[in-house]
Scaffold this motif. Structure first.
Motif, PDB file in Angstrom:
ATOM      1  N   GLY A 156       0.222  15.522 -12.649  1.00  0.00           N
ATOM      2  CA  GLY A 156      -0.479  14.602 -11.775  1.00  0.00           C
ATOM      3  C   GLY A 156      -0.668  13.217 -12.350  1.00  0.00           C
ATOM      4  O   GLY A 156      -1.014  12.282 -11.619  1.00  0.00           O
ATOM      5  N   VAL A 157      -0.481  13.051 -13.668  1.00  0.00           N
ATOM      6  CA  VAL A 157      -0.627  11.729 -14.286  1.00  0.00           C
ATOM      7  C   VAL A 157       0.579  10.873 -13.913  1.00  0.00           C
ATOM      8  O   VAL A 157       1.711  11.347 -13.882  1.00  0.00           O
ATOM      9  N   ARG A 158       0.329   9.597 -13.635  1.00  0.00           N
ATOM     10  CA  ARG A 158       1.400   8.707 -13.186  1.00  0.00           C
ATOM     11  C   ARG A 158       1.225   7.312 -13.774  1.00  0.00           C
ATOM     12  O   ARG A 158       0.128   6.896 -14.123  1.00  0.00           O
ATOM     13  N   LEU A 159       2.352   6.626 -13.866  1.00  0.00           N
ATOM     14  CA  LEU A 159       2.399   5.255 -14.374  1.00  0.00           C
ATOM     15  C   LEU A 159       1.878   4.293 -13.313  1.00  0.00           C
ATOM     16  O   LEU A 159       2.207   4.420 -12.128  1.00  0.00           O
ATOM     17  N   ALA A 160       1.088   3.322 -13.733  1.00  0.00           N
ATOM     18  CA  ALA A 160       0.651   2.242 -12.840  1.00  0.00           C
ATOM     19  C   ALA A 160       0.615   0.949 -13.631  1.00  0.00           C
ATOM     20  O   ALA A 160      -0.021   0.873 -14.682  1.00  0.00           O
ATOM     21  N   HIS A 161       1.307  -0.067 -13.146  1.00  0.00           N
ATOM     22  CA  HIS A 161       1.237  -1.380 -13.763  1.00  0.00           C
ATOM     23  C   HIS A 161      -0.090  -2.039 -13.399  1.00  0.00           C
ATOM     24  O   HIS A 161      -0.819  -1.563 -12.523  1.00  0.00           O
ATOM     25  N   GLN A 162      -0.386  -3.140 -14.061  1.00  0.00           N
ATOM     26  CA  GLN A 162      -1.668  -3.810 -13.875  1.00  0.00           C
ATOM     27  C   GLN A 162      -1.942  -4.109 -12.398  1.00  0.00           C
ATOM     28  O   GLN A 162      -3.013  -3.800 -11.864  1.00  0.00           O
ATOM     29  N   GLY A 163      -0.976  -4.698 -11.719  1.00  0.00           N
ATOM     30  CA  GLY A 163      -1.158  -5.003 -10.306  1.00  0.00           C
ATOM     31  C   GLY A 163      -1.214  -3.767  -9.437  1.00  0.00           C
ATOM     32  O   GLY A 163      -1.909  -3.753  -8.400  1.00  0.00           O
ATOM     33  N   ASP A 164      -0.505  -2.706  -9.834  1.00  0.00           N
ATOM     34  CA  ASP A 164      -0.533  -1.459  -9.058  1.00  0.00           C
ATOM     35  C   ASP A 164      -1.938  -0.872  -9.018  1.00  0.00           C
ATOM     36  O   ASP A 164      -2.361  -0.303  -7.998  1.00  0.00           O
ATOM     37  N   VAL A 165      -2.652  -0.976 -10.146  1.00  0.00           N
ATOM     38  CA  VAL A 165      -4.014  -0.437 -10.212  1.00  0.00           C
ATOM     39  C   VAL A 165      -4.888  -1.103  -9.160  1.00  0.00           C
ATOM     40  O   VAL A 165      -5.626  -0.451  -8.417  1.00  0.00           O
ATOM     41  N   VAL A 166      -4.797  -2.421  -9.075  1.00  0.00           N
ATOM     42  CA  VAL A 166      -5.610  -3.164  -8.115  1.00  0.00           C
ATOM     43  C   VAL A 166      -5.170  -2.876  -6.682  1.00  0.00           C
ATOM     44  O   VAL A 166      -5.996  -2.664  -5.786  1.00  0.00           O
ATOM     45  N   ASN A 167      -3.853  -2.839  -6.450  1.00  0.00           N
ATOM     46  CA  ASN A 167      -3.373  -2.542  -5.093  1.00  0.00           C
ATOM     47  C   ASN A 167      -3.817  -1.163  -4.625  1.00  0.00           C
ATOM     48  O   ASN A 167      -4.180  -0.971  -3.456  1.00  0.00           O
ATOM     49  N   GLU A 168      -3.795  -0.187  -5.543  1.00  0.00           N
ATOM     50  CA  GLU A 168      -4.241   1.161  -5.182  1.00  0.00           C
ATOM     51  C   GLU A 168      -5.715   1.156  -4.795  1.00  0.00           C
ATOM     52  O   GLU A 168      -6.109   1.830  -3.832  1.00  0.00           O
ATOM     53  N   ARG A 169      -6.533   0.420  -5.511  1.00  0.00           N
ATOM     54  CA  ARG A 169      -7.952   0.347  -5.163  1.00  0.00           C
ATOM     55  C   ARG A 169      -8.151  -0.377  -3.828  1.00  0.00           C
ATOM     56  O   ARG A 169      -9.058  -0.029  -3.064  1.00  0.00           O
ATOM     57  N   VAL A 171      -6.123  -0.359  -1.187  1.00  0.00           N
ATOM     58  CA  VAL A 171      -5.733   0.445  -0.021  1.00  0.00           C
ATOM     59  C   VAL A 171      -6.320   1.851  -0.037  1.00  0.00           C
ATOM     60  O   VAL A 171      -6.321   2.538   0.991  1.00  0.00           O
ATOM     61  N   GLY A 172      -6.781   2.320  -1.212  1.00  0.00           N
ATOM     62  CA  GLY A 172      -7.426   3.625  -1.275  1.00  0.00           C
ATOM     63  C   GLY A 172      -6.489   4.793  -1.458  1.00  0.00           C
ATOM     64  O   GLY A 172      -6.891   5.947  -1.255  1.00  0.00           O
ATOM     65  N   HIS A 173      -5.239   4.538  -1.837  1.00  0.00           N
ATOM     66  CA  HIS A 173      -4.302   5.635  -2.103  1.00  0.00           C
ATOM     67  C   HIS A 173      -3.209   5.122  -3.045  1.00  0.00           C
ATOM     68  O   HIS A 173      -3.048   3.906  -3.211  1.00  0.00           O
ATOM     69  N   PRO A 174      -2.440   6.013  -3.688  1.00  0.00           N
ATOM     70  CA  PRO A 174      -1.376   5.562  -4.587  1.00  0.00           C
ATOM     71  C   PRO A 174      -0.384   4.663  -3.858  1.00  0.00           C
ATOM     72  O   PRO A 174      -0.106   4.835  -2.672  1.00  0.00           O
ATOM     73  N   VAL A 175       0.148   3.684  -4.595  1.00  0.00           N
ATOM     74  CA  VAL A 175       1.070   2.720  -4.000  1.00  0.00           C
ATOM     75  C   VAL A 175       2.358   2.661  -4.809  1.00  0.00           C
ATOM     76  O   VAL A 175       2.411   3.086  -5.967  1.00  0.00           O
ATOM     77  N   ALA A 176       3.390   2.113  -4.184  1.00  0.00           N
ATOM     78  CA  ALA A 176       4.640   1.838  -4.888  1.00  0.00           C
ATOM     79  C   ALA A 176       4.451   0.629  -5.790  1.00  0.00           C
ATOM     80  O   ALA A 176       3.571  -0.211  -5.575  1.00  0.00           O
ATOM     81  N   THR A 177       5.267   0.544  -6.820  1.00  0.00           N
ATOM     82  CA  THR A 177       5.322  -0.664  -7.635  1.00  0.00           C
ATOM     83  C   THR A 177       6.441  -1.540  -7.107  1.00  0.00           C
ATOM     84  O   THR A 177       7.255  -1.109  -6.276  1.00  0.00           O
ATOM     85  N   LEU A 214      10.641  -3.733  -2.896  1.00  0.00           N
ATOM     86  CA  LEU A 214      10.845  -5.155  -3.164  1.00  0.00           C
ATOM     87  C   LEU A 214       9.542  -5.924  -2.994  1.00  0.00           C
ATOM     88  O   LEU A 214       8.692  -5.546  -2.180  1.00  0.00           O
ATOM     89  N   PRO A 215       9.346  -7.000  -3.742  1.00  0.00           N
ATOM     90  CA  PRO A 215       8.196  -7.874  -3.469  1.00  0.00           C
ATOM     91  C   PRO A 215       8.214  -8.309  -2.009  1.00  0.00           C
ATOM     92  O   PRO A 215       9.275  -8.552  -1.431  1.00  0.00           O
ATOM     93  N   GLY A 216       7.030  -8.399  -1.426  1.00  0.00           N
ATOM     94  CA  GLY A 216       6.954  -8.769  -0.022  1.00  0.00           C
ATOM     95  C   GLY A 216       6.956  -7.588   0.915  1.00  0.00           C
ATOM     96  O   GLY A 216       7.016  -7.767   2.135  1.00  0.00           O
ATOM     97  N   THR A 217       6.862  -6.370   0.369  1.00  0.00           N
ATOM     98  CA  THR A 217       6.747  -5.160   1.185  1.00  0.00           C
ATOM     99  C   THR A 217       5.269  -4.849   1.418  1.00  0.00           C
ATOM    100  O   THR A 217       4.463  -4.950   0.491  1.00  0.00           O
ATOM    101  N   VAL A 218       4.906  -4.477   2.638  1.00  0.00           N
ATOM    102  CA  VAL A 218       3.519  -4.085   2.906  1.00  0.00           C
ATOM    103  C   VAL A 218       3.269  -2.700   2.312  1.00  0.00           C
ATOM    104  O   VAL A 218       3.958  -1.734   2.640  1.00  0.00           O
ATOM    105  N   LEU A 219       2.293  -2.618   1.401  1.00  0.00           N
ATOM    106  CA  LEU A 219       1.983  -1.374   0.694  1.00  0.00           C
ATOM    107  C   LEU A 219       0.957  -0.521   1.432  1.00  0.00           C
ATOM    108  O   LEU A 219       0.858   0.679   1.187  1.00  0.00           O
ATOM    109  N   GLY A 220       0.180  -1.128   2.287  1.00  0.00           N
ATOM    110  CA  GLY A 220      -0.904  -0.437   2.976  1.00  0.00           C
ATOM    111  C   GLY A 220      -1.895  -1.469   3.482  1.00  0.00           C
ATOM    112  O   GLY A 220      -1.574  -2.664   3.581  1.00  0.00           O
ATOM    113  N   HIS A 221      -3.099  -1.020   3.774  1.00  0.00           N
ATOM    114  CA  HIS A 221      -4.102  -1.905   4.343  1.00  0.00           C
ATOM    115  C   HIS A 221      -5.439  -1.708   3.636  1.00  0.00           C
ATOM    116  O   HIS A 221      -5.739  -0.604   3.165  1.00  0.00           O
ATOM    117  N   VAL A 222      -6.198  -2.763   3.546  1.00  0.00           N
ATOM    118  CA  VAL A 222      -7.479  -2.726   2.837  1.00  0.00           C
ATOM    119  C   VAL A 222      -8.383  -1.668   3.458  1.00  0.00           C
ATOM    120  O   VAL A 222      -8.587  -1.631   4.675  1.00  0.00           O
TER     121      VAL A 222
END
Length: 507
Positions: A156-169, A171-177, A214-222
């Motif tokens: 269950g442990v997964r890699l998250a870059h610095q920006g991924d951590v914030v994006n996940e918070r 939208v409230g769920h795991p996101v793509a990098t 790719l950059p510019g992809t919608v990852l989710g919603h706040v």
């Protein structure tokens, strides 16, 4: 209450020492901004931060920006940039189970054979990527080092870059990098995925890796919780961002082939825009994918303002800067480095702060540092030119170094070209522009034309203290400086030869 509602866009810049957030309208006018500090731990090559602090600082900065923008600013999209190659590991619930390993954490470099393994097992993939060899400071060697040191992660442990951590918070769920953030972790920018075979051979389990977009992809919603914490509206689209260097390039408006952006802050980051990626057998130059459909060849240097101004108080800086105008050009040559090792415009693990000649006083020593960074910037362009990268567009300069007008004039003279300084070029603006292009639907090139305004153009040969022989003296100093780097084995002969061949047309 009442009144017209203004469509707005939010951008967040996760840096090394702090988080900045902006809210701007469709024309790039600043409606609100906020900032919050970040701290970390540095010792013996270690550089770590608390990933929870990334989110707390983001909520503080965004909350301040949205509050300043007011209720009549309707934020229609948000994007986040972060430092290149900084990552952590999260458990299934999104909680950090490792520190934030910063982009310049150097402990992996001390592990015998690790970088050789990364480059031997990934040779075919890195050749396809165009950079051929990873550098010891990149994220993948650091990830492999962490796994070898701490063992295989729990399920269950997964890699998250610095920006991924914030994006996940957000939208409230795991996101793509995104491919920009994950480039130095080994992401396949052409196939938009991971080189699974290579990573598995290096001991990186597939379950650890997030999806790639790719950059510019919608990852989710706040989500509701993030909306309450940040002041953003629940349901606001969250757009995949880029590294801070690439975000700065968007914020400077450099999105068409031939344009160049040089970010002079603690370090020097220089990227151009090209139709195709660069193939560099030495691994010095690498290419990000641009959301505008082009490629961004360049690199990040270890020289910069940090090495020149280390330990100086504001009063000293003012005095030295004033004195340096009369001392430049100087025959004292310097390559300013705060630590050991350089990565762009050349790779040399043994490079160090180099001084050739004896400065008369601290003013000349400081002037030699300013000149040395400008020479390094020139060498970056020489290297890109050697590789066929177009450099005939506007060159825009950003970063804290532009606050020193004498330095900017020197850089214009050394580079032999006008330097355009944008009015508001911070990376957070670049992310706001990316969110606007993604959600609003206009081409990114059109968005940055609207949002980015030029505050000043510094022409070579302009300003006080420019004698008639200044160009000749700088050209001669540059030739000697290139020779000093070559003599020490830091600079390859073909790069040095090309730099010297270009020099006569510059002076």
């Amino acid at each position: 209450m009442g009144g017209a509602v203004t469509r707005a866009w939010a951008g967040v810049d996760l840096g090394t020492t702090g988080v900045r957030a902006v809210v701007v309208d469709d024309d790039g006018r600043l409606l609100g901004e906020g900032a919050a500090p970040l701290t970390g731990r540095r010792d013996d090559g270690r550089h770590e931060q608390d990933p929870e602090h990334w989110w707390r600082a983001t909520t503080a900065a965004l909350g301040e920006a949205t509050a300043a923008a007011g209720e009549h600013a309707d934020v229609a999209g948000v994007a986040v940039d972060s430092t290149s190659g900084t990552f952590t590991l999260l458990d299934a619930g999104g909680r950090p189970v490792a520190p934030g390993l910063m982009y310049d954490d150097a402990r992996a470099g001390g592990t015998a054979g690790l970088l050789d393994d990364v480059n031997r097992l990934g040779a075919a993939d890195w050749a396809t990527a165009g950079y051929r060899r990873m550098q010891r400071s990149w994220a993948l060697p650091r990830l492999v080092w962490w796994l070898r040191t701490h063992g295989r992660p729990e399920p269950g442990v997964r890699l998250a870059h610095q920006g991924d951590v914030v994006n996940e918070r957000l939208v409230g769920h795991p996101v793509a990098t995104d491919t920009s953030t994950a480039l130095k972790t080994g992401a396949d920018l052409h196939g938009v995925g991971w080189p699974g075979g290579t990573l598995a051979a290096l001991g990186v389990p597939p379950s650890l890796l997030p999806d790639v977009v790719l950059p510019g992809t919608v990852l989710g919603h706040v989500g509701d919780a993030a909306a309450e914490a940040t002041g953003l509206r629940a349901g606001t689209p969250v757009v995949a961002g880029m590294t801070d260097g690439c975000a700065s390039q968007l914020g400077a408006g450099c999105v068409t082939p031939g344009a160049v952006n040089a970010v002079l802050g603690t370090t020097l980051v220089l990227k151009a825009v090209a139709e195709r990626p660069v193939d560099d057998p030495t691994g010095v130059v690498y290419s990000h994918r641009s959301p505008a459909g082009h490629w961004l060849p360049g690199g990040a240097s270890s020289t910069g303002a940090g090495a020149v101004t280390a330990g100086l108080a504001d009063d000293d800086l003012a005095r030295l800067t004033e004195g340096a105008q009369a001392a430049l050009p100087t025959g004292v040559l310097r390559y300013p480095l705060a630590g050991q090792g350089e990565r762009f415009p050349f790779v040399a693990g043994d490079a160090h702060d180099l001084v050739v000649g004896q400065p008369r006083d601290d003013v000349e020593a400081f002037a030699a540092g300013l000149q040395g960074v400008a020479f390094a910037e020139r060498l970056c362009l020489d290297r890109l030119d050697l590789m066929g990268v177009p450099l005939d567009g506007a060159m825009r300069v950003t970063g804290g170094g532009t606050r020193n007008p004498a330095w900017t004039r020197l850089r214009a003279d050394v580079l032999g070209r006008p330097l355009e300084r944008p009015e508001n070029s911070q990376p957070a603006l670049g992310m706001a522009a990316l969110a606007a292009a993604t959600v609003g639907g206009d081409p990114l090139a059109d968005v940055v034309v609207r949002m980015v305004r030029i505050a000043e153009v510094v022409e070579p040969g302009a300003g006080p203290g420019h004698g008639g022989d200044r160009g000749d003296r700088l050209a001669e100093g540059y030739r000697r400086w290139v020779g000093a780097l070559t003599e020490r084995g830091w600079l390859a002969d073909d790069v040095a030869r090309h730099a010297l061949e270009r020099t006569p047309t510059w002076a």
